[in-house]
Design an enzyme around this catalytic site. Sequence first.
Site, short mmCIF file in Angstrom:
data_model
loop_
_atom_site.label_atom_id
_atom_site.label_comp_id
_atom_site.label_asym_id
_atom_site.label_seq_id
_atom_site.Cartn_x
_atom_site.Cartn_y
_atom_site.Cartn_z
N ARG B 53 -9.32 -6.91 -8.56
CA ARG B 53 -8.65 -7.95 -7.77
C ARG B 53 -8.99 -7.82 -6.28
NH1 ARG B 53 -3.33 -8.73 -8.92
NH2 ARG B 53 -3.62 -8.03 -11.04
N ARG B 103 -14.42 0.70 -1.16
CA ARG B 103 -13.28 1.24 -1.89
C ARG B 103 -13.73 2.57 -2.48
NH1 ARG B 103 -8.05 -0.90 -3.58
NH2 ARG B 103 -7.38 0.33 -5.35
N HIS B 131 -4.89 1.19 3.11
CA HIS B 131 -5.35 -0.06 2.50
C HIS B 131 -4.96 -1.17 3.48
CE1 HIS B 131 -6.67 -2.88 -0.31
NE2 HIS B 131 -5.80 -2.73 -1.29
#
Lengths: 141, 320
Positions: B53, B103, B131
């Site tokens: 996502r 990431r 994040h």
Amino acid sequence: MEVTSIINGIIIDHVPAGSALKVLDYLDVDPSSARLALIMNASSERYGRKDIIKIEDIGSDDIDLDVLGLVARTATVGIVCGGRIVDKLRPVLPEHVVNIITCANPRCVTTTERGIDQMFHLMHTEREEYRCDYCDEEAQF
Amino acid sequence: MVGMSVITLDSLSVPQIQDLLHKARYIDAHRRQVAHTCEGRVLATLFYEPSTRTRLSFETAMLRLGGQVIGFAGAQLASVTKGESISDTLKTVSNYVDVVAIRHPKEGAALVASRAASVPVINAGDGGHMHPTQTLADLATIQSRFGRITDLTVGLCGDLTFGRTVHSLIETLCRFGNVRFVLISPNELKTPQYVLDRIRQTPSCSYVEVSDLSEVIGDLDVLYMTRVQKERFFNEDDYLRLRDTYILDETKLSLAKDDMAVLHPLPRVNEIATEVDSDPRAAYFEQVRNGMLMRMALESSVLGDDLPGYEPLETRTLEV
Ligand SMILES: [Zn+2]
């Protein structure tokens, strides 16, 4: 207790009791080759007990005051010349330390990435709190 | 912000965050006009662990600005990097692309990447560490619901010990000030001291710690739900007991204000009953849209590509 005084060198006083060997290790002073005297667990008016390190034939330039500040913040460094203390230095806490302490966080990128420096920044002066630049884990001494 | 890497939100000033929020709103209202903003640009999404996502959000953001996307994720990883260091991969990829989103499961990996790269790097999550674009999405959602991110009572519910998105949101809201925090968690999962200290150091902010959601839900403007994760518990019984205490359903929601906004970083497990989805107070799918809009704002800003017709916030404020 009587310990031979030194003629030229340094006296690191007010080292936290029991930590003299660790301090020497961080300062990169090799106890097997340096001419030094250790007094451990001496009585101290200020701190109850303390260690004292006397090293012959070494100047204040030969030890890293930042490192000393990091591992023995209460320490003082007496510069001995001709058997007399001519100067006294107090280490301060360095803002940033590179490759002195290692991050203990197993999830930290420094545990896997090759060729990067171990870097910590001073987060909180009173608490003497250092945190890893990468993962923000608190430093363990 | 041109050329800047965004590793934590601390690297952005309050006016820069405000401008990003403003930009995201502009982008949402002018999607056709901004559709060619980043034409000729390439984004690399380097996902060392799968997070579909987040990756889709970063990639859609670039595509909607007219740019293109390359990258790898999870399974393809081994063949791409062949055990190469993060630094070497970034030095290589910097030659191909204009901006990188990374990431990585290791904490601090994004900082390593940004130091090695010659193009801006955006942290898309480095382990449990930071994040920043999630927090930007949270802020944008609160902003869109209330027209402000200050003068609010913000409840945070669930795992407040390990939930870093919660810590990041609290710390960022403290920079803006005037927020009353209601910290709702079981004793086992209370907010860490350094986060409480951060609130205490902010004169205009305050907090209370409680363990019962129903008791306080009526006071809240924002309710930020989090996952209570099984691996945080020593035994199954504790987990099940606590998990079910912190489920938001229509019964609890009936005690809340009519304009309260329910946020959740998603994916959820069972902490929000699906019956809540159709309630107008559910804002968590909006949060996903806001996440993409904030990533569009961020990508165009670090690239230095001006959005056609956009006036920065500062000049508008000066004119008023
Ligand atoms: Zn670390």
